[in-house]
Scaffold this active site. Structure first.
Site, PDB file in Angstrom:
ATOM      1  N   VAL A  25       3.399  -5.391   3.044  1.00  0.00           N
ATOM      2  CA  VAL A  25       2.955  -6.243   4.149  1.00  0.00           C
ATOM      3  C   VAL A  25       3.559  -7.626   3.912  1.00  0.00           C
ATOM      4  O   VAL A  25       3.460  -8.163   2.815  1.00  0.00           O
ATOM      5  CB  VAL A  25       1.421  -6.357   4.192  1.00  0.00           C
ATOM      6  CG1 VAL A  25       0.988  -7.278   5.319  1.00  0.00           C
ATOM      7  CG2 VAL A  25       0.787  -4.988   4.370  1.00  0.00           C
ATOM      8  N   ASP A  75     -12.257   5.480   6.197  1.00  0.00           N
ATOM      9  CA  ASP A  75     -11.876   4.864   4.930  1.00  0.00           C
ATOM     10  C   ASP A  75     -12.476   3.460   4.827  1.00  0.00           C
ATOM     11  O   ASP A  75     -11.777   2.493   4.529  1.00  0.00           O
ATOM     12  CB  ASP A  75     -10.346   4.843   4.782  1.00  0.00           C
ATOM     13  CG  ASP A  75      -9.910   4.664   3.334  1.00  0.00           C
ATOM     14  OD1 ASP A  75     -10.772   4.801   2.425  1.00  0.00           O
ATOM     15  OD2 ASP A  75      -8.720   4.367   3.104  1.00  0.00           O
ATOM     16  N   LYS A 132       3.329  -5.230   8.674  1.00  0.00           N
ATOM     17  CA  LYS A 132       3.264  -4.062   7.793  1.00  0.00           C
ATOM     18  C   LYS A 132       4.456  -3.170   8.122  1.00  0.00           C
ATOM     19  O   LYS A 132       4.541  -2.602   9.205  1.00  0.00           O
ATOM     20  CB  LYS A 132       1.934  -3.344   8.051  1.00  0.00           C
ATOM     21  CG  LYS A 132       1.754  -2.015   7.383  1.00  0.00           C
ATOM     22  CD  LYS A 132       0.274  -1.655   7.433  1.00  0.00           C
ATOM     23  CE  LYS A 132       0.026  -0.161   7.548  1.00  0.00           C
ATOM     24  NZ  LYS A 132      -1.408   0.128   7.640  1.00  0.00           N
ATOM     25  N   GLY A 170       0.853  -1.181   0.000  1.00  0.00           N
ATOM     26  CA  GLY A 170       0.000   0.000   0.000  1.00  0.00           C
ATOM     27  C   GLY A 170       0.884   1.225   0.000  1.00  0.00           C
ATOM     28  O   GLY A 170       2.096   1.118  -0.217  1.00  0.00           O
ATOM     29  N   GLY A 171       0.296   2.369   0.231  1.00  0.00           N
ATOM     30  CA  GLY A 171       1.048   3.609   0.208  1.00  0.00           C
ATOM     31  C   GLY A 171       2.156   3.644   1.250  1.00  0.00           C
ATOM     32  O   GLY A 171       3.163   4.320   1.081  1.00  0.00           O
TER      33      GLY A 171
END
Ligand SMILES: *[C@@H]1O[C@H](CO)[C@@H](O)[C@H](O)[C@H]1NC(C)=O
Ligand SMILES: *[C@@H]1O[C@H](CO)[C@@H](O)[C@H](O)[C@H]1NC(C)=O
Ligand SMILES: *[C@@H]1O[C@H](CO)[C@@H](O)[C@H](O)[C@H]1NC(C)=O
Ligand SMILES: *[C@@H]1O[C@H](CO)[C@@H](O)[C@H](O)[C@H]1NC(C)=O
Length: 958
Positions: free
Chosen positions: A632, A744, A646, A627-628
């Site tokens: 992970v 989110d 992560k 992800g940004g």
């Protein structure tokens, strides 16, 4: 049941997944066991407990072959009666432990308590049953078996023949474990024996704090003698390996050489088992066997784990190759061929439970192989969830001590609070959302208690109401009662107590936090009944004179209603007390508290160093996703628990602030539908969060059908996922004070575990907002994901709980329609707009995901679609709260329960070819539900080359 608002940040949750170094625990266990033979009801030097249930008297015996000592069950249960089985069932070769049973004609639940064990360790628990017409009724019973508070299996003596051994491998969270028999109205439960064997934490990594393994079969291939059972001492863990004999189809291979375990072996198959193997007698044939899923009352299609053990027993000539595939239902379970290593153990196994109605295993040679396949042993387990949390263990120890001291009978068996239907009479428990139940009230009025007041009452730390009135209690009132933080009412009236009232209690009475009743105790020193105060009580004398009028007053006005108010106030009070001032938390780095509340809770989470992470992830070998923030990674803790790590990359767009915000939030929230954090790392510039492993990935992958081309989710499952996600959000909004807004919510932030249970993830954008109204602090920029963002929030820049409701509505529409949040074809349009248009025409079929094949209750789907549209109302005021949504979804679930699936197939596997080289362990369930194929059948190899088992890799992601 009182349901109090609480700050979620203050929920104490018992850390079940984590514990200290397993080796340390093992060491402690060895020290505790100490080499000497302990008194009965204690593990022996190996940590073993072996109980011969129903053996009369107190004296046990040792088996001369195995040298195992069997104890009587006197120290393990206080209920039931012992019986001998009928003489006609006794055979000369039968082990002595089958001769007698203990039966439990009274009470719904009866338990054995096995103590002095190490919390957090893995144990093999075995329960043995032989009915033998002990009661002369010739009516073998059916009843349920539980390990602790979690369902284990149904004991059906009618189906399974006369002798039944049930075995489970479980992580035991407390320093005791109970084995409970539940009377389900189909005969009197009984038991012949119980064994407990400790296992290293690293063994059987599929057994975790949340999941137990229930043995279906454990076979040793190769012996030609059907009685050649291998167990202790040949298997140091005392697993029982039965020989699989099929001389017609299988030829044996044996060696006298030792077969060694590899380093960090995950299963430690014993050499006695591995020294024998079989190959197909006809070298061109395969090794084949099968089993069938056994439906359980709580799980119609349970998942299975198979572990196959291999070792090459022949020194192969140069050009010879033995390599084979292990196939499940005609498809390779693992894409590569497997070559067993000479005289070292190896295994193939799955980590994610596989769900089918029938499992046809065939092992065939690869094209390269010059030799036929072999197999040395196999173990097959079904999995059971062990996620039900038992009552706080300190409360349990205290109430068990009280039970023992006063010989309380009632229904006091098993766990005091769980399940609610079997909670102990005279107790009241509180059931918080995410932590262990606590005992909050004890009413033992007129219960014939005698002797002194047990000091164990002072260990019931959550108790608010304690009534010991109208008994024969003597001696003085323990001072320690005054230290019970939540105690609001203490009734000691109508006893034979003496001495004076402890000053601590009087203080509590004075400050109004305690109502104390002590009338009708003729020998108690009070001002109207003075007596010689003991020396130590001198300084409390003055307090007595001041306090007593207050006491009397309170006694007079102690109307129930007032008590209730008091109780309530007290609860709030104790909550506030637990909030530490923020500046007390400066000893540690940034995981401070801006969510508001007690930051001491972060101690529950483990802190990892970067080196730890390297070890856990095997040098960051397997990437689960990105992800940004960075990647992970897949990892395993030392106890075998699988985790997701992560790691924040330095170039991350997610700043340190967001990263820490998430860590901070996750330390405070504990709910079964929120992904939980096991620990974190802040080591120099490295930052990482360690989460529970969610093997089935994101909801988005399942909806889109991208994941392993898996079959599409049935409606029933979708509904459950919707409900669980809604519960997670409800907890954030209602269980947390101030409420947390996720900001989110989307299908990629809902993760699924191996049982397809949904948990909300990614709290990097979450924020706590103060205030009771829905007006909130505005921020300078909009966060969220296109397609999910509340239009009102976009307009006002003020996120509210209703913004999450809106996003959840989008997710719900995705579940119903199988379409993404923003449709690209035929035109670029939001799923909400599209669904509204379609539904306006009144035809649900056009909207519902066609891949569900019409297998749903149409009213339930309408209702769900309707909820989704309400959630996505333009104006937030018109949207329901998450609490409403949860209630509505519950109704959908009810509607769906009434719906009988159109495609349940019960015949597809009964026609299977049963050739002579197949073996069946299964009960022939007639009512199997269709195979839902919800789990990946990823099968893993334990490679032994270099004698270092690699961490299982393979296609299982997250
Ligand atoms: C001792 O244990 C072995 C193995 O379980 C069993 O076969 C045997 O019958 C036992 N002996 C007695 C006297 O119980
Ligand atoms: C127990 O097993 C028998 C025989 O297979 C079966 O008919 C019966 O339904 C089972 N009882 C329960 C309660 O499962
Ligand atoms: C082994 O069996 C699998 C599954 O039936 C099959 O796909 C594969 O071709 C077989 N391999 C060989 C070499 O026969
Ligand atoms: C068969 O052997 C060849 C040559 O050693 C090797 O390249 C190939 O990968 C092997 N195939 C299998 C399925 O093991």
């Amino acid at each position: 049941m009182p349901h109090q608002p609480f700050a979620c940040s203050m929920e104490q949750s018992t850390p079940r997944t984590m514990a200290a170094t397993p080796w340390l625990l093992l060491l402690l266990l060895c020290l505790a066991a100490g080499g000497v033979l302990q008194a009965r009801a204690q593990p022996d030097s190996k940590g073993f407990i072996s109980i011969d249930c129903g053996l009369p008297g107190l004296k046990g015996y040792a088996n001369e072959t195995t040298k195992l000592s069997y104890a009587t069950d006197a120290g393990f249960t206080d209920a039931g009666t012992n019986h001998n089985i009928s003489a006609e069932y006794v055979t000369p070769s039968m082990a002595r432990s089958w001769y007698n049973v203990r039966s439990f004609p009274d009470g719904a639940r009866n338990c054995y308590t096995l103590r002095s064990i190490e919390p957090g360790l893995k144990y093999l628990v075995r329960a043995r049953f032989k009915y033998g017409n002990y009661d002369g009724l010739d009516r073998p019973p059916v009843f349920d078996l539980y390990v602790g508070v979690n369902f284990w299996t149904v004991v059906n003596m009618t189906t399974r023949g006369l002798t039944l051994i049930e075995e489970a491998i479980v992580v035991v969270p407390d320093d005791y474990v109970q084995v409970c028999l539940i009377n389900t109205g189909a005969g009197t439960p009984f038991i012949s024996g119980i064994d407990l064997r400790p296992l290293k934490k690293t063994l059987y990594p599929q057994a975790t704090a949340a999941q137990g393994l229930v043995l279906l079969a454990r076979f040793n291939f190769g012996p030609t003698d059907e009685t050649a059972i291998v167990r202790y001492p040949d298997d140091p863990h005392d697993r029982v390996w039965f020989p699989w004999v099929d001389a017609a189809n299988l030829a044996e291979i044996t060696t006298k050489n030792r077969v060694q375990n590899v380093d960090n072996d995950l299963f430690e198959a014993p050499t006695a088992v591995m020294q024998t193997a079989v190959r197909p007698r006809n070298a061109s044939r395969n090794i084949e066997f099968y089993w069938e899923a056994e439906a359980q009352p709580n799980d119609p299609s349970p998942g299975y784990i198979a572990i196959m053990h291999f070792s090459e027993l022949q020194l192969l000539p140069d050009k010879a190759v033995r390599e084979f595939y292990v196939n499940l239902n005609g498809k390779p379970w693992y894409p590569e061929g497997y070559s067993p290593q000479y005289l070292y153990t190896g295994a193939t196994y799955n980590t994610v439970p596989s769900r089918h109605s029938r499992y046809n295993i065939s092992i065939n040679a690869t094209a390269n192989s010059t030799l036929p396949p072999i197999i040395n042993a196999v173990e097959i387990f079904s999995v059971i969830p062990t996620t039900i949390i038992a009552t706080d263990s300190k409360d349990v120890s205290a109430i068990m001590a009280i039970k023992a001291k006063y010989q309380v009978k009632k229904n006091w068996m098993g766990d005091p609070c769980v399940p609610k239907t079997m909670a102990w009479d005279s107790l009241t428990c509180s059931y918080a959302v995410a932590s262990a139940p606590r005992i909050i009230s004890v009413n033992l009025s007129s219960s014939g208690l005698s002797g002194d007041i047990s000091s164990s009452f002072a260990n019931l730390k959550a108790v608010q109401y304690l009534d010991l009135s109208k008994n024969k209690l003597m001696s003085s009132i323990p001072e320690s009662l005054s230290s019970l933080p939540s105690l609001a009412v203490l009734d000691l009236s109508g006893n034979q107590l003496n001495g004076s009232i402890p000053s601590g209690l009087l203080k509590r009475v004075q400050d109004g936090s305690l109502t104390l009743r002590y009338g009708n105790n003729p020998n108690l020193c009070t001002n109207e009944n003075s007596c010689q105060p003991t020396k130590t009580k001198r300084n409390s004398k003055r307090a007595i004179y001041i306090a007593v009028p207050v006491v009397l007053l309170v006694v007079i006005v102690s109307v129930t209603v007032l008590l209730l108010c008091l109780l309530k106030r007290k609860r709030h009070g104790s909550m506030n007390n637990s909030v530490k001032p923020q500046n007390e938390t400066t000893t540690s780095y940034a995981l401070g508290s801006d969510v508001g509340g007690d930051s001491s809770l972060r101690l529950e989470n483990r802190r990892f160093t970067y080196k730890d992470l390297e070890r856990i992830t095997n040098n960051f070998q397997l990437v689960l996703g990105r992800g940004g923030f960075g990647y992970v990674y897949d990892g395993f803790l030392e106890d075998g628990t699988q985790v997701a790590v992560k790691l924040r990359s330095h170039s991350s767009s997610q700043g340190v602030k967001e990263f820490l915000a998430e860590a901070q939030i996750l330390t405070r929230i504990h709910h079964k539908n929120l992904v939980s954090m096991i620990g974190y790392c802040k080591d120099g510039e490295y930052m990482a969060l360690v989460y529970e492993y969610m093997s089935e990935g994101t909801l988005q992958e399942h909806i889109s059908g991208n994941k392993h081309k898996r079959e599409c989710l049935p409606w029933r499952q979708r509904l459950r996922i919707a409900l669980e996600s809604a519960q997670g959000l409800e907890y954030l909004h209602k269980g947390c004070n101030p409420p947390l807004i996720h900001r989110d919510v989307k299908a990629t932030n809902i993760l699924l575990n191996s049982r397809l249970e949904a948990k909300i993830a990614d709290f990097g954008l979450s924020k706590a907002f103060n205030g009771d109204s829905d007006t909130h602090v505005s921020t300078n920029y909009i966060v969220g994901t296109p397609g999910y963002v509340d239009p009102e929030y976009q307009a006002t820049m003020q996120p509210t709980a209703k913004s999450d409701v809106y996003s959840f509505g989008v997710v719900l529409l995705e579940l119903v329609t199988g379409k993404p949040a923003i449709l690209r074809e035929p035109v670029h349009v939001s799923i909400i707009q599209w669904a509204r248009q379609q539904l306006a025409r009144g035809n649900i079929e056009d909207v519902v995901d066609a891949r569900m094949c019409g297998d749903y209750d149409v009213n339930g789907v309408w209702k769900a679609a309707d909820i989704a549209l309400k959630c996505t109302a333009q104006a937030s005021l018109q949207r329901p709260t998450m609490t409403d949504v949860v209630a509505q979804l519950h109704e959908c679930v009810e509607l769906e329960k009434g719906h009988v699936g159109g495609d349940t197939n019960s015949s597809s596997y009964t026609s299977g070819n049963v050739n002579s080289s197949t073996l069946s362990y299964g009960a022939y369930a007639t009512n199997q539900s269709a195979d839902v194929s919800q789990n990946s059948d990823a099968f893993e190899m334990q490679h032994n080359f270099n004698r270092v088992p690699t961490m299982p890799t393979g296609p299982a992601a997250r």
